[in-house]
Design a protein around this motif. Structure first.
Motif, mmCIF file in Angstrom:
data_model
loop_
_atom_site.group_PDB
_atom_site.id
_atom_site.type_symbol
_atom_site.label_atom_id
_atom_site.label_comp_id
_atom_site.label_asym_id
_atom_site.label_seq_id
_atom_site.Cartn_x
_atom_site.Cartn_y
_atom_site.Cartn_z
ATOM 1 N N PHE A 111 0.840 -1.198 0.000
ATOM 2 C CA PHE A 111 0.000 0.000 0.000
ATOM 3 C C PHE A 111 0.875 1.247 0.000
ATOM 4 O O PHE A 111 0.693 2.158 -0.816
ATOM 5 C CB PHE A 111 -0.929 -0.031 1.222
ATOM 6 N N TYR A 112 1.821 1.306 0.926
ATOM 7 C CA TYR A 112 2.684 2.483 1.021
ATOM 8 C C TYR A 112 3.594 2.616 -0.198
ATOM 9 O O TYR A 112 3.822 3.731 -0.683
ATOM 10 C CB TYR A 112 3.500 2.453 2.312
ATOM 11 N N GLN A 113 4.110 1.506 -0.702
ATOM 12 C CA GLN A 113 4.966 1.564 -1.887
ATOM 13 C C GLN A 113 4.206 2.135 -3.080
ATOM 14 O O GLN A 113 4.762 2.929 -3.842
ATOM 15 C CB GLN A 113 5.519 0.179 -2.228
ATOM 16 N N ALA A 114 2.951 1.750 -3.227
ATOM 17 C CA ALA A 114 2.140 2.257 -4.344
ATOM 18 C C ALA A 114 1.925 3.765 -4.243
ATOM 19 O O ALA A 114 1.646 4.421 -5.247
ATOM 20 C CB ALA A 114 0.791 1.537 -4.382
ATOM 21 N N LEU A 115 2.097 4.312 -3.037
ATOM 22 C CA LEU A 115 1.908 5.746 -2.822
ATOM 23 C C LEU A 115 3.238 6.496 -2.694
ATOM 24 O O LEU A 115 3.270 7.630 -2.224
ATOM 25 C CB LEU A 115 1.030 5.978 -1.590
ATOM 26 N N GLY A 116 4.316 5.853 -3.120
ATOM 27 C CA GLY A 116 5.600 6.538 -3.202
ATOM 28 C C GLY A 116 6.554 6.346 -2.045
ATOM 29 O O GLY A 116 7.629 6.945 -2.025
ATOM 30 N N TYR A 117 6.210 5.524 -1.070
ATOM 31 C CA TYR A 117 7.113 5.264 0.058
ATOM 32 C C TYR A 117 8.131 4.205 -0.337
ATOM 33 O O TYR A 117 7.807 3.253 -1.042
ATOM 34 C CB TYR A 117 6.315 4.826 1.289
ATOM 35 N N GLU A 118 9.355 4.387 0.126
ATOM 36 C CA GLU A 118 10.435 3.457 -0.184
ATOM 37 C C GLU A 118 11.005 2.884 1.100
ATOM 38 O O GLU A 118 11.172 3.595 2.091
ATOM 39 C CB GLU A 118 11.549 4.174 -0.950
ATOM 40 N N VAL A 119 11.323 1.587 1.068
ATOM 41 C CA VAL A 119 11.925 0.926 2.220
ATOM 42 C C VAL A 119 13.353 1.447 2.375
ATOM 43 O O VAL A 119 14.148 1.400 1.439
ATOM 44 C CB VAL A 119 11.927 -0.610 2.051
ATOM 45 N N GLN A 120 13.658 1.968 3.555
ATOM 46 C CA GLN A 120 15.003 2.442 3.872
ATOM 47 C C GLN A 120 15.789 1.416 4.668
ATOM 48 O O GLN A 120 17.008 1.375 4.603
ATOM 49 C CB GLN A 120 14.936 3.746 4.673
ATOM 50 N N TRP A 121 15.058 0.617 5.435
ATOM 51 C CA TRP A 121 15.718 -0.363 6.288
ATOM 52 C C TRP A 121 14.713 -1.438 6.651
ATOM 53 O O TRP A 121 13.521 -1.158 6.842
ATOM 54 C CB TRP A 121 16.232 0.335 7.547
ATOM 55 N N THR A 122 15.189 -2.669 6.738
ATOM 56 C CA THR A 122 14.348 -3.794 7.132
ATOM 57 C C THR A 122 14.941 -4.448 8.370
ATOM 58 O O THR A 122 16.119 -4.808 8.377
ATOM 59 C CB THR A 122 14.251 -4.834 5.998
ATOM 60 N N GLN A 123 14.119 -4.564 9.404
ATOM 61 C CA GLN A 123 14.535 -5.282 10.611
ATOM 62 C C GLN A 123 14.060 -6.713 10.471
ATOM 63 O O GLN A 123 12.856 -6.985 10.513
ATOM 64 C CB GLN A 123 13.929 -4.643 11.862
ATOM 65 N N LEU A 124 14.983 -7.630 10.257
ATOM 66 C CA LEU A 124 14.649 -9.037 10.094
ATOM 67 C C LEU A 124 14.415 -9.684 11.453
ATOM 68 O O LEU A 124 14.796 -9.152 12.490
ATOM 69 C CB LEU A 124 15.776 -9.759 9.347
ATOM 70 N N ALA A 125 13.770 -10.857 11.436
ATOM 71 C CA ALA A 125 13.508 -11.643 12.652
ATOM 72 C C ALA A 125 12.755 -10.821 13.691
ATOM 73 O O ALA A 125 13.047 -10.871 14.877
ATOM 74 C CB ALA A 125 14.804 -12.208 13.225
#
Length: 141
Positions: A111-125
């Motif tokens: 949803f957010y990606q479709a509105l122009g938001y980009e992942v800056q960091w992913t916290q795994l686990a």
């Protein structure tokens, strides 16, 4: 001479808010930003029941998105997009240039990606086998 420190357990909301307030007081002494404004938008049905809502805050150049929720009966009708667009518009009038949020892997990343938001960091686990995405968007003027 040694001094023994004794900590006591306090899981109350009041205590958590008191600690949060102490951190905020310290931060305000050191940050160049002194104005932090809440931003809340809601949609209620004819009975006055909450069916969609947005909560966040603006400070400095940033819109911090805390929560965006739409009742399942209204999903797919662009209500969430309208809420977010309105919040971003208000944030721009307050001088914000960017927006930041976090979302879990089973929540609203597409949803957010479709509105122009980009992942800056992913916290795994997070918290065990999932992940948490931290996303940012530049707010166009």
């Amino acid at each position: 001479m040694s001094h023994k420190t004794r900590f006591s357990l306090d899981d109350s909301d009041e205590f958590a808010n008191a600690v949060k307030q102490k951190i905020a007081e310290f931060n305000w002494q050191h940050w160049e930003v002194s104005e932090r404004l809440a931003l809340g938008l809601k949609l209620e049905n004819d009975k006055g029941q909450l069916v969609a809502g947005f909560s966040g805050r603006t400070f400095g150049n940033w819109l911090m998105i805390d929560n965006l929720w739409v009742d399942e009966s209204l999903r797919g009708q662009r209500i969430g997009q309208q809420l977010l667009t309105e919040a971003e518009s208000i944030a721009r009038t307050r001088g914000c240039q960017s927006a930041i949020l976090d979302t879990l892997n089973f929540q609203a990343k597409p949803f957010y990606q479709a509105l122009g938001y980009e992942v800056q960091w992913t916290q795994l686990a997070y918290p065990k086998t999932g992940c948490k995405y931290f996303m940012v968007k530049q707010l166009a003027r």
